[in-house]
Design an enzyme around this catalytic site. Structure first.
Site, short mmCIF file in Angstrom:
data_model
loop_
_atom_site.label_atom_id
_atom_site.label_comp_id
_atom_site.label_asym_id
_atom_site.label_seq_id
_atom_site.Cartn_x
_atom_site.Cartn_y
_atom_site.Cartn_z
N PRO A 6 0.82 -1.21 0.00
CA PRO A 6 0.00 0.00 0.00
C PRO A 6 0.86 1.27 0.00
O PRO A 6 1.87 1.34 0.70
CB PRO A 6 -0.78 -0.11 1.32
CG PRO A 6 0.04 -1.00 2.19
CD PRO A 6 0.85 -1.89 1.30
N TYR A 44 -4.41 13.85 -13.84
CA TYR A 44 -5.50 12.92 -14.09
C TYR A 44 -6.84 13.32 -13.48
O TYR A 44 -7.62 12.47 -13.06
CB TYR A 44 -5.14 11.47 -13.73
CG TYR A 44 -4.10 11.25 -12.66
CD1 TYR A 44 -2.85 10.73 -13.01
CD2 TYR A 44 -4.34 11.54 -11.32
CE1 TYR A 44 -1.88 10.51 -12.05
CE2 TYR A 44 -3.38 11.32 -10.36
CZ TYR A 44 -2.15 10.80 -10.73
OH TYR A 44 -1.19 10.58 -9.78
N CYS A 50 1.90 29.64 -14.26
CA CYS A 50 1.51 30.16 -15.57
C CYS A 50 1.13 29.01 -16.48
O CYS A 50 1.90 28.58 -17.34
CB CYS A 50 2.65 30.99 -16.15
SG CYS A 50 2.90 32.46 -15.16
N TYR A 96 1.35 11.11 -3.45
CA TYR A 96 1.56 11.59 -4.81
C TYR A 96 1.36 13.10 -4.92
O TYR A 96 0.86 13.59 -5.93
CB TYR A 96 0.68 10.83 -5.82
CG TYR A 96 0.85 9.34 -5.70
CD1 TYR A 96 2.03 8.73 -6.11
CD2 TYR A 96 -0.13 8.53 -5.12
CE1 TYR A 96 2.22 7.36 -5.96
CE2 TYR A 96 0.06 7.17 -4.98
CZ TYR A 96 1.23 6.59 -5.39
OH TYR A 96 1.42 5.25 -5.24
C1 LIG Z 1 2.63 2.49 -7.06
C2 LIG Z 1 2.75 1.09 -6.68
C3 LIG Z 1 2.18 0.65 -5.49
C4 LIG Z 1 1.35 1.52 -4.58
O1 LIG Z 1 0.15 1.88 -5.18
P1 LIG Z 1 -0.93 2.71 -4.30
O2 LIG Z 1 -2.03 2.95 -5.26
O3 LIG Z 1 -0.25 3.96 -3.88
O4 LIG Z 1 -1.30 1.85 -3.16
C5 LIG Z 1 2.40 -0.66 -5.12
N1 LIG Z 1 3.13 -1.50 -5.89
C6 LIG Z 1 3.70 -1.10 -7.04
C7 LIG Z 1 4.50 -2.05 -7.83
C8 LIG Z 1 3.52 0.20 -7.47
O5 LIG Z 1 4.08 0.59 -8.62
#
Ligand SMILES: *Cc1c(COP(=O)(O)O)cnc(C)c1O
Length: 429
Positions: free
Chosen positions: A284, A327, A354, A383
């Site tokens: 996660p 997005y 800008c 993020y």
């Molecule tokens: C980005 C990513 C995650 C985490 O995704 P979340 O949506 O932030 O939970 C887990 N594993 C891999 C391989 C990822 O690229």
């Protein structure tokens, strides 16, 4: 949302208005306890189910030394996707054995760094990498634990998943065309690589658990092939991250429910194949960091375009939060200094860059702004800072952790001089 008697927003027991005064704006404030309790809730589900597991925080969601320290203290491993993230985690004091390296194009330098420090595992993504990593591991005379990333043909979005999609991806070995089987055969022959598990990550901000269940079922067949036909020492089934969170008014399913369904699916499919229950591994990122973060901004200019739209600008924008521009992400906001004030009108919150696409929220219901208002935008913990940029030469904000009424700076605010630190003047002008 916690609101004090003074009508101010409180985060981690700290008055958000005071935080903005003390540390300036934009300011990203994390509720430290919320990060901890979120992780503890993950642990609890696995413990109650009594299954072997590992939680590995996907640090790309928010990767700073303090965050790495905190999640490691709460019993998580750390996923990194670059040399820079690996360096950050190591510098924070997390042991290399608790770190795992992902990525579709890890450079020879990054792989060499990871092998040298004794990283816990590398999740290999493609055939090019198998050859490269075998070579690097052989040269440094190491045996490296690897998982393979499988593209299981499941693509999950917020409310639905596509069981036949996901094949056309830059990530992982395709399962349908047997590339994943071929990868396992190559790893069985790679002397310095020990394939200990399978990995898939089917999407992000996922609300529908069925995508995970289908992925588990498909991975179980490959797992069986690896154990029975190739005699690989597989013990790990890594189902990735992607657990959805609430940004505005959506009802994200409780993570406990999602995890329980994944555990049940794993139990069922592995028992049916007479395989031992694997170490179930999750990654996660957003669900740990996202809800705990709030960004505070000072309100600035406003304009009403009659019959069209009201704009309200803040002292940050896509430089600290590019997610709407990238997005179309949606956010909820209040004024931290009068957090329970009733909305009076529709205001679209713009940044100061800008770029017309530099928006934070379209059409938010807010009280009419006053000069002292501090806008608090919720669920900006994942993020946001990790995607921050220096566009328009805007310094990156400060980040604080708030807990029991005490705030601790975990990232200093950048200054203008930080911005030119790596610039070099031309000599002859
Ligand atoms: C980005 C990513 C995650 C985490 O995704 P979340 O949506 O932030 O939970 C887990 N594993 C891999 C391989 C990822 O690229």
């Amino acid at each position: 949302m916690q609101i004090g008697d003074n009508h101010h927003l409180y985060i981690g027991g700290c008055d958000a208005v005071e935080l903005a005064k003390s540390y300036g704006t934009p300011l990203i404030v994390y509720d430290e306890k919320l990060i901890r309790t979120t992780i503890q809730a993950f642990h609890e589900v696995f413990r109650r189910a009594g299954v072997p597991y590992q939680i590995s925080y996907a640090s790309k969601a928010f990767c700073t030394m303090a965050m790495c320290q905190l999640v490691y203290q709460e019993g998580c491993g750390i996923d990194v996707v670059s040399g820079g993230e690996l360096y950050t985690a190591l510098e924070s004091g997390v042991p290399a054995s608790a770190i795992h390296l992902h990525g579709n194009n890890k450079t020879p330098d990054e792989l060499g760094f990871a092998v040298d420090v004794g990283i816990g595992a590398i999740i290999v993504d493609n055939f090019f990498e198998i050859a490269l990593l075998q070579d690097i591991a052989a040269k440094s005379n190491r045996i490296v634990d690897v998982l393979i990333r499988v593209a299981p043909g499941v693509e999950a979005h917020t409310h639905e998943f596509i069981a036949t999609g996901g094949q056309d991806s830059k990530f992982g070995f395709d399962l349908a065309s047997d590339q994943a089987h071929m990868a396992l055969r190559q790893l069985a022959d790679a002397e310095n690589l020990r394939c200990v598990g399978l990995h898939s990550h089917i999407g992000s901000q996922i609300f529908d658990v069925d995508g995970f269940v289908v992925a588990v079922e498909r991975l179980a067949d490959l797992y069986q092939y690896g154990v029975r036909e190739l005699d690989l020492p597989l013990t790990v089934l890594n189902v990735g991250g992607g657990f959805g969170i609430r940004y505005t008014d959506e009802d994200a399913p409780p993570v406990a429910e999602t995890l329980s369904a994944i555990i049940a699916a794993t139990r069922q499919t592995f028992e049916a194949r007479e395989l031992d229950f694997p170490t179930l591994w999750i990654e996660p990122g957003r669900s740990i960091a996202g809800p705990a973060g709030t960004t505070l901004y000072q309100i600035g200019s406003q304009k009403r375009i009659p019959g069209i739209r009201n704009y309200l600008a803040v002292d940050g924008g896509m430089t600290d939060n590019p997610r709407l521009a990238l997005y179309g992400a949606k956010y909820h906001a209040v004024y931290a200094n009068r957090a329970d004030a009733e909305p009076e009108d529709t205001w679209s919150v713009a940044g100061k860059c800008c770029e017309s696409g530099d928006m934070l929220i379209w059409d938010a219901e807010l009280p009419n702004p006053k000069p002292d208002d501090i806008l608090a935008v919720f669920a900006t913990g994942a993020y946001n800072y990790s995607m921050a940029s220096h566009y328009n030469r805007i310094p990156k904000p400060a980040v604080v952790f708030a807990r029991d009424g005490v705030a601790t700076v975990v990232v200093e605010r950048e200054t203008w001089s930080d911005l030119i630190r790596k610039d070099r003047r031309l000599a002859d002008l």
